[in-house]
Design a protein around this motif. Structure first.
Motif, short mmCIF file in Angstrom:
data_model
loop_
_atom_site.label_atom_id
_atom_site.label_comp_id
_atom_site.label_asym_id
_atom_site.label_seq_id
_atom_site.Cartn_x
_atom_site.Cartn_y
_atom_site.Cartn_z
N VAL A 1 0.86 -1.18 0.00
CA VAL A 1 0.00 0.00 0.00
C VAL A 1 0.90 1.22 0.00
N ASP A 2 0.77 2.02 -1.04
CA ASP A 2 1.60 3.22 -1.17
C ASP A 2 1.02 4.32 -0.30
N ASP A 3 1.73 4.63 0.80
CA ASP A 3 1.22 5.64 1.72
C ASP A 3 1.72 7.04 1.39
N ARG A 4 2.37 7.18 0.23
CA ARG A 4 2.76 8.52 -0.19
C ARG A 4 1.56 9.26 -0.76
N THR A 5 1.68 10.57 -0.84
CA THR A 5 0.62 11.35 -1.46
C THR A 5 0.54 11.00 -2.93
N PRO A 6 -0.64 11.10 -3.54
CA PRO A 6 -0.72 10.84 -4.97
C PRO A 6 0.08 11.86 -5.76
N GLY A 7 0.44 11.50 -6.96
CA GLY A 7 1.21 12.39 -7.81
C GLY A 7 0.32 13.44 -8.43
N PRO A 8 0.60 13.82 -9.69
CA PRO A 8 -0.20 14.86 -10.33
C PRO A 8 -1.68 14.51 -10.29
N GLN A 9 -2.48 15.48 -9.92
CA GLN A 9 -3.89 15.21 -9.70
C GLN A 9 -4.75 15.91 -10.75
N ALA A 10 -5.91 15.35 -10.99
CA ALA A 10 -6.85 15.96 -11.92
C ALA A 10 -7.41 17.23 -11.33
N LYS B 1 15.53 -5.28 -0.71
CA LYS B 1 16.54 -6.33 -0.83
C LYS B 1 16.19 -7.54 0.04
N VAL B 2 15.63 -7.29 1.22
CA VAL B 2 15.31 -8.38 2.13
C VAL B 2 14.14 -9.22 1.61
N LEU B 3 13.13 -8.56 1.08
CA LEU B 3 11.89 -9.24 0.73
C LEU B 3 11.76 -9.54 -0.77
N ALA B 4 12.77 -9.26 -1.57
CA ALA B 4 12.73 -9.59 -2.99
C ALA B 4 12.50 -11.10 -3.16
N PRO B 5 11.74 -11.49 -4.19
CA PRO B 5 11.29 -10.72 -5.35
C PRO B 5 10.00 -9.93 -5.13
N GLN B 6 9.43 -9.96 -3.92
CA GLN B 6 8.26 -9.13 -3.66
C GLN B 6 8.68 -7.65 -3.68
N ARG B 7 7.74 -6.77 -4.01
CA ARG B 7 8.07 -5.38 -4.31
C ARG B 7 7.71 -4.44 -3.14
N TRP B 8 8.26 -4.73 -1.98
CA TRP B 8 8.06 -3.86 -0.82
C TRP B 8 9.19 -2.84 -0.77
N LEU B 9 8.85 -1.61 -0.37
CA LEU B 9 9.84 -0.53 -0.34
C LEU B 9 10.20 -0.10 1.08
N THR B 10 9.23 -0.07 1.99
CA THR B 10 9.45 0.51 3.31
C THR B 10 8.88 -0.40 4.40
N VAL B 11 9.38 -0.20 5.60
CA VAL B 11 8.85 -0.92 6.76
C VAL B 11 7.40 -0.51 6.99
N ALA B 12 7.07 0.75 6.73
CA ALA B 12 5.69 1.22 6.93
C ALA B 12 4.71 0.42 6.06
N GLN B 13 5.09 0.12 4.83
CA GLN B 13 4.22 -0.68 3.97
C GLN B 13 4.01 -2.08 4.55
N VAL B 14 5.08 -2.69 5.04
CA VAL B 14 4.98 -4.03 5.63
C VAL B 14 4.12 -4.00 6.88
N ARG B 15 4.30 -2.98 7.70
CA ARG B 15 3.52 -2.87 8.94
C ARG B 15 2.03 -2.76 8.63
N LYS B 16 1.67 -1.96 7.63
CA LYS B 16 0.26 -1.82 7.25
C LYS B 16 -0.31 -3.14 6.75
N ALA B 17 0.49 -3.87 5.97
CA ALA B 17 0.01 -5.13 5.42
C ALA B 17 -0.22 -6.16 6.53
N LEU B 18 0.66 -6.18 7.52
CA LEU B 18 0.53 -7.15 8.61
C LEU B 18 -0.61 -6.79 9.56
N SER B 19 -0.96 -5.52 9.62
CA SER B 19 -2.01 -5.11 10.56
C SER B 19 -3.39 -5.24 9.93
#
Length: 560
Positions: A276-285, A542-560
């Motif tokens: 789950v990408d918790d960053r703000t969305p990019g260019p918006q309509a 690098k730890v979770l490859a080949p899965q495409r996780w980027l941050t610990v925050a993403q993993v924490r959200k998925a586990l919760s």
């Protein structure tokens, strides 16, 4: 080799000691890492080893610091120069000559070494740090990372028994940082050199340390132990350790390799989840956009319009820039839209800072075009340009001229035409607890950077440029910075940051643009570019490859 005995340092005018009751020993031939949040006194501890504290900084030092048996209270820095080599946060402050080769030789000349010894050691150091191709280059023409390597090399050539380094990899790209740390490890293991260093980018260095000294809070007593022991209780830790805490691994992993060996079960738990990408969305309509709390509280003037601007915040076409005889950029095309955060990455000297300088009008294109909001930067009056684009440089002191934080903030409000207190509110968000009367030169490197960022943000430019914005910031300060930048992106501000911090790019950037030798070699969504790059992939990837996780925050959200 280094002994602290109940050391406290109190600076003139300060109500409390910068460090209190520091008591530890660094044995000969060990690499000891000093860690802790920004502002806890790490630079003061390092300065006490070389004698800079208190002989040059002033203040009162209580207790005793000895280096190779010499008491720093009775031996001034010049009397310790043959045993202690020091590299501070700002490499420019070290240089006394004009070229790389002369700088490497200067320290040995001061010690009166024979010319043949000097020549041999210069060649050895050029090879150790990958500086051979730069030997005749003017230091003023080097990138920030190249200057950092020269500064390190200049203290290596006299062969000191002790090396003291403050943020040695902060301005280096990942491969160059690995080279420097490998050199330090070789000096420790093969030559018995004692190394004491402070570093905020723990993911780079924690696994090299023999011991860690943790300063947990201002004035608190230090905690000394092995890396695994200290990381278990440290308020600051690298992503791989944070992931280990989340997964409940014991002992905690310190390297990607250790974490991958234990990550099988975690990968299975995450197999059916999507990041789950918790960053703000990019260019918006077009249409109304919610304003986040941070931006609403601190940035009330001149709201960004909800309708799209007729010109993008940044548009670069076929850009070429020359710096002397060097073609720093060539055939660069880049468009940044409202609400988009772009990370410029690449090795030192690739042209990232030059591209930012072109966007803010500090350099003129040799060919091609640069426009910010439709204006040509190098032909636009400064008072008009500040509304369109703002740059936070690598050296934040270049923006700071007043005697106090309050005066800097008042001047920023006046220059930007903002409500009184706008800049000070941003400073409070980025630097909690910094007093109005504090002089900017008394702030740490990371604190000065945060103050400079607040000064630039006060004008609310449509395009915000940041050059190495996390240099000198601990993880908590970086998180506060990310919150502010996300709020600005959500309001429609465009952000371009040049960075070697792969963790920041993974957490914040919508797009990653990789430069090499002045050309764009990759440009795409952050997840695609960093996952595909061994050099620029974050630790969690690098730890979770080949899965495409980027941050610990993403993993924490998925586990919760």
């Amino acid at each position: 080799m280094i002994r602290f005995e109940n050391v406290s340092v109190t600076y003139e005018g300060a109500g409390e000691p910068a460090v209190r009751d520091v008591d530890f020993e660094v044995p000969e031939g060990e690499l000891v890492l000093l860690v802790g949040p920004s502002g806890v006194g790490k630079s003061s501890v390092l300065g006490a080893v070389s004698g800079l504290v208190p002989h040059f900084t002033g203040g009162t030092l209580r207790g005793r610091v000895t280096v190779a048996g010499r008491d720093t209270r009775t031996h001034k820095p010049r009397e310790l120069a043959d045993v202690v080599g020091t590299v501070g946060q700002d490499p420019l402050s070290h240089f006394v000559t004009d070229t790389v080769e002369d700088e490497l030789a200067y320290g040995m000349e001061s010690l009166g070494l024979a010319p043949e010894v000097m020549r041999r050691r210069v060649e050895e150091t050029l090879d150790l740090l990958g500086l051979a191709d730069l030997r005749e280059r003017p230091i003023a023409a080097l990138s920030g990372g190249q200057r950092q390597r020269v500064a390190i090399g200049s203290v290596l050539t006299p062969h000191p028994k002790v090396l003291v380094l403050d943020e040695p990899t902060s301005a280096l790209d990942p491969p160059a940082a690995e080279e420097v740390l490998a050199v330090l490890q070789r000096l420790v293991h093969d030559l018995g050199t004692t190394v004491l260093l402070a570093e905020h980018r723990l993911e780079r260095v924690v696994h090299y340390a023999d011991q860690i000294v943790l300063l947990p809070a201002p004035g608190a007593r230090p905690v000394l132990g092995t890396p695994a022991e200290v990381m278990a209780v440290s308020p600051v830790c690298p992503p791989v350790v944070d992931l280990g805490r989340l997964a409940g691994w014991s002992p905690l992993p310190l390297t990607v390799r250790d974490a991958r060996r234990r990550a099988g079960a975690l990968r299975e738990r995450l197999a059916d989840a999507a990041p789950v990408d918790d960053r703000t969305p990019g260019p918006q309509a077009p249409g109304p956009r919610p304003r986040p709390a941070t931006a609403r509280r601190f940035l009330r003037r001149r709201p960004v319009p909800d309708s799209p601007a007729p010109h993008p915040p940044a548009a670069v076409a076929s850009l070429a820039v020359h710096r002397g005889q060097v073609e720093a950029l060539r055939r660069v095309d880049l468009t940044v839209t409202a609400g988009e955060t772009v990370a410029l990455m690449g090795r030192n000297g690739a042209g990232k800072s030059t591209l930012l300088a072109a966007l803010v009008g500090l350099v003129e294109p040799a060919r091609g075009s640069v426009r910010v909001g439709g204006a040509v930067p190098h032909r636009t009056a400064p008072r008009e340009l500040v509304r369109r684009v703002g740059l936070v440089p690598q050296e934040p002191r270049d923006l700071l001229y007043a005697d106090t934080v309050a005066a800097e903030c008042a001047a920023a409000d006046l220059d930007a035409g903002a409500d009184p207190g706008s800049c000070r509110a941003l400073v409070s968000e980025l630097l909690p607890g910094v007093a109005d009367e504090t002089h900017p030169r008394d702030l740490s490197e990371g604190q000065r950077l945060a103050l400079a960022l607040a000064v630039v943000l006060t004008a609310r430019p449509e395009l915000l440029l940041l050059d190495e914005p996390t240099r000198g910031l601990d993880y908590a300060a970086k998180a506060r910075l990310v919150t502010v930048l996300r709020g600005l992106a959500a309001e429609g501000h465009a952000i371009v940051l040049a960075t070697h911090d792969v963790e920041l790019a993974a957490e914040l950037a919508h797009r990653v643009v990789i430069l090499a030798d002045g050309e764009v070699v990759a440009d795409g969504p952050a997840a695609d570019v960093v996952v595909a790059s061994p050099s620029f992939a974050p630790q969690v990837t690098k730890v979770l490859a080949p899965q495409r996780w980027l941050t610990v925050a993403q993993v924490r959200k998925a586990l919760s």
